[in-house]
Design an enzyme around this catalytic site. Structure first.
Site, PDB file in Angstrom:
ATOM      1  N   GLU A 127       0.813  -1.211   0.000  1.00 63.35           N
ATOM      2  CA  GLU A 127       0.000   0.000   0.000  1.00 63.35           C
ATOM      3  C   GLU A 127       0.850   1.266   0.000  1.00 63.35           C
ATOM      4  O   GLU A 127       0.482   2.263  -0.631  1.00 63.35           O
ATOM      5  CB  GLU A 127      -0.932  -0.005   1.212  1.00 63.35           C
ATOM      6  CG  GLU A 127      -2.084  -0.991   1.120  1.00 63.35           C
ATOM      7  CD  GLU A 127      -1.675  -2.428   1.380  1.00 63.35           C
ATOM      8  OE1 GLU A 127      -2.462  -3.351   1.069  1.00 63.35           O
ATOM      9  OE2 GLU A 127      -0.553  -2.634   1.913  1.00 63.35           O
ATOM     10  N   HIS A 197     -11.362  -6.289   8.170  1.00 63.70           N
ATOM     11  CA  HIS A 197     -12.158  -5.991   6.975  1.00 63.70           C
ATOM     12  C   HIS A 197     -13.431  -5.250   7.351  1.00 63.70           C
ATOM     13  O   HIS A 197     -14.460  -5.402   6.693  1.00 63.70           O
ATOM     14  CB  HIS A 197     -12.483  -7.282   6.216  1.00 63.70           C
ATOM     15  CG  HIS A 197     -11.277  -8.007   5.729  1.00 63.70           C
ATOM     16  ND1 HIS A 197     -10.577  -8.879   6.531  1.00 63.70           N
ATOM     17  CD2 HIS A 197     -10.616  -7.970   4.545  1.00 63.70           C
ATOM     18  CE1 HIS A 197      -9.541  -9.356   5.855  1.00 63.70           C
ATOM     19  NE2 HIS A 197      -9.550  -8.823   4.654  1.00 63.70           N
TER      20      HIS A 197
END
Length: 393
Positions: A127, A197
């Protein structure tokens, strides 16, 4: 695709191991108690009933001012916005983990075949590298649209967002900027996402001047706000409520259109309590407003903040000056959540108008749980109790 496959395989293996452990440990006191508490529980069952959603999606009226519309869910409206951008802007590129085949939520499906692998391409599972690359190509003048596969994994890119993207224009005295960078990320609870998540990290970035943060509530809003983020000359973080990707369906304009940033929307006018939320929580608050009217005779004004940074203080304060009461709700933990910023601003601006203490109904100060998600989320019952408390103050 590799990241998604590893996650699914790991989840499946973990679930199988958990079931085996329960079966083998049924003679233990805790295991026996758990099975007795759930008489319908069958450890050998291949499928289990999933929890119902904690909200009911209510579509907005079909917009008529933008031309032809088409039935789309939220992820399809995102795809439509990206398609419009790629068709209009030859410098636009989309990159991230697994975006070439469509992404784990299918938001970029078909775009590589239509526009080529030089404009829609995969990146390594890094990322920091994804956002760093986005900053670099945005500085050259290209339109960079980066996807972080889940908002929970945006933290490795924190330095690139906060110390590079947000400060690039300032540090160069406006000689250079990366304002054409937009970072997309699936956000919020989904019913079974657990720790990694389900997170809502908007407040982390709200403390950082130089970026804009936007969270839509519906397909129509998602497309219009995303196109505005892409056109905006400041780096933007666009969080997408993933529980709405398929659950939210509306008639969405096919052609490009733009919804202004930093402008909250009053969805329902009222006189007794102001309700403020964004993303999925807007739909929870719709139900709260209906419950308050039916059960208490209380008129609620509902505001969708839409843009977290810079947020629309005028619309919120004007509403609170009228109603005298404010309830702010979000899924993120309560301490340091963006509801605190809204509360402090309203306290400063509307103190003499307040009829009751400002209420915050948010997630708890714990990691996001798995099986206990229904107890963690700020559902309509918690919010309704807060409304009753304010009215009876």
């Amino acid at each position: 695709m590799a990241a998604a496959a590893r996650f699914l395989l790991k989840s499946a293996a973990s679930s199988k191991a958990s079931i085996n452990n329960i079966t083998k440990g049924v003679h233990s006191g805790l295991g026996l108690t758990l099975l007795r508490l759930s008489p319908k529980c069958d450890p050998h069952a291949r499928t289990q009933k999933r929890h119902a959603a904690h909200f009911t999606f209510q579509p907005d009226p079909t917009p008529t001012e933008y031309g032809q519309t088409q039935k789309m869910n939220l992820f399809q409206s995102i795809t439509s916005a990206l398609d419009n951008t790629l068709a209009k802007d030859p410098t636009a590129v989309i990159f991230g983990e697994d975006v070439a085949f469509g992404g784990v939520f299918r938001c970029t499906v078909g775009l590589r075949d239509k526009y080529g692998q030089d404009r829609i391409f995969n990146t390594p599972l890094c990322e920091q590298g994804i956002v760093g690359f986005g900053v670099g190509i945005a500085v050259t003048g290209a339109t960079a649209i980066a996807e972080i596969q889940f908002a929970d994994y945006i933290y490795p890119a924190f330095d690139q967002i906060v110390n590079e993207a947000a400060k690039y224009r300032y540090r160069s005295g406006n000689l250079f900027d990366c304002g054409s960078l937009t970072i997309r990320a699936p956000w919020g609870c989904v019913g079974h996402g657990s720790l990694y998540h389900s997170q809502s990290p908007e407040a982390f970035f709200a403390h950082c001047p130089g970026v804009k943060i936007v969270i839509p509530r519906s397909p129509v809003q998602a497309k219009g706000l995303l196109l505005s983020c892409i056109e905006d000359k400041n780096p933007c973080i666009f969080f997408e409520p993933k529980i709405l990707y398929r659950a939210a369906v509306e008639q969405v304009p096919v052609e490009p259109y733009y919804i202004p940033l930093s402008q909250a929307e009053v969805l329902q006018e009222g006189s007794d309590v102001t309700l403020v939320a964004w993303g999925t929580q807007v739909h929870v608050m719709r139900e709260v407003a209906n419950m308050a009217q039916e059960k208490l005779g209380v008129s609620c004004e509902l505001i969708d903040l839409q843009t977290i940074l810079p947020w629309d203080t005028d619309t919120v304060c004007k509403s609170v000056a009228k109603t005298g009461r404010l309830l702010v709700s979000h899924e993120a933990p309560v301490t340091g959540g963006f509801a605190a910023e809204i509360s402090s601003t309203v306290q400063e601006e509307c103190f003499l108008n307040l009829e009751a203490p400002i209420a915050r109904v948010c997630g708890y100060d714990t990691p996001f749980p798995h099986i206990f998600e229904p107890f963690y989320i700020p559902d309509k019952w918690k919010c309704f109790e807060a409304v009753k408390k304010m009215i009876n103050y």
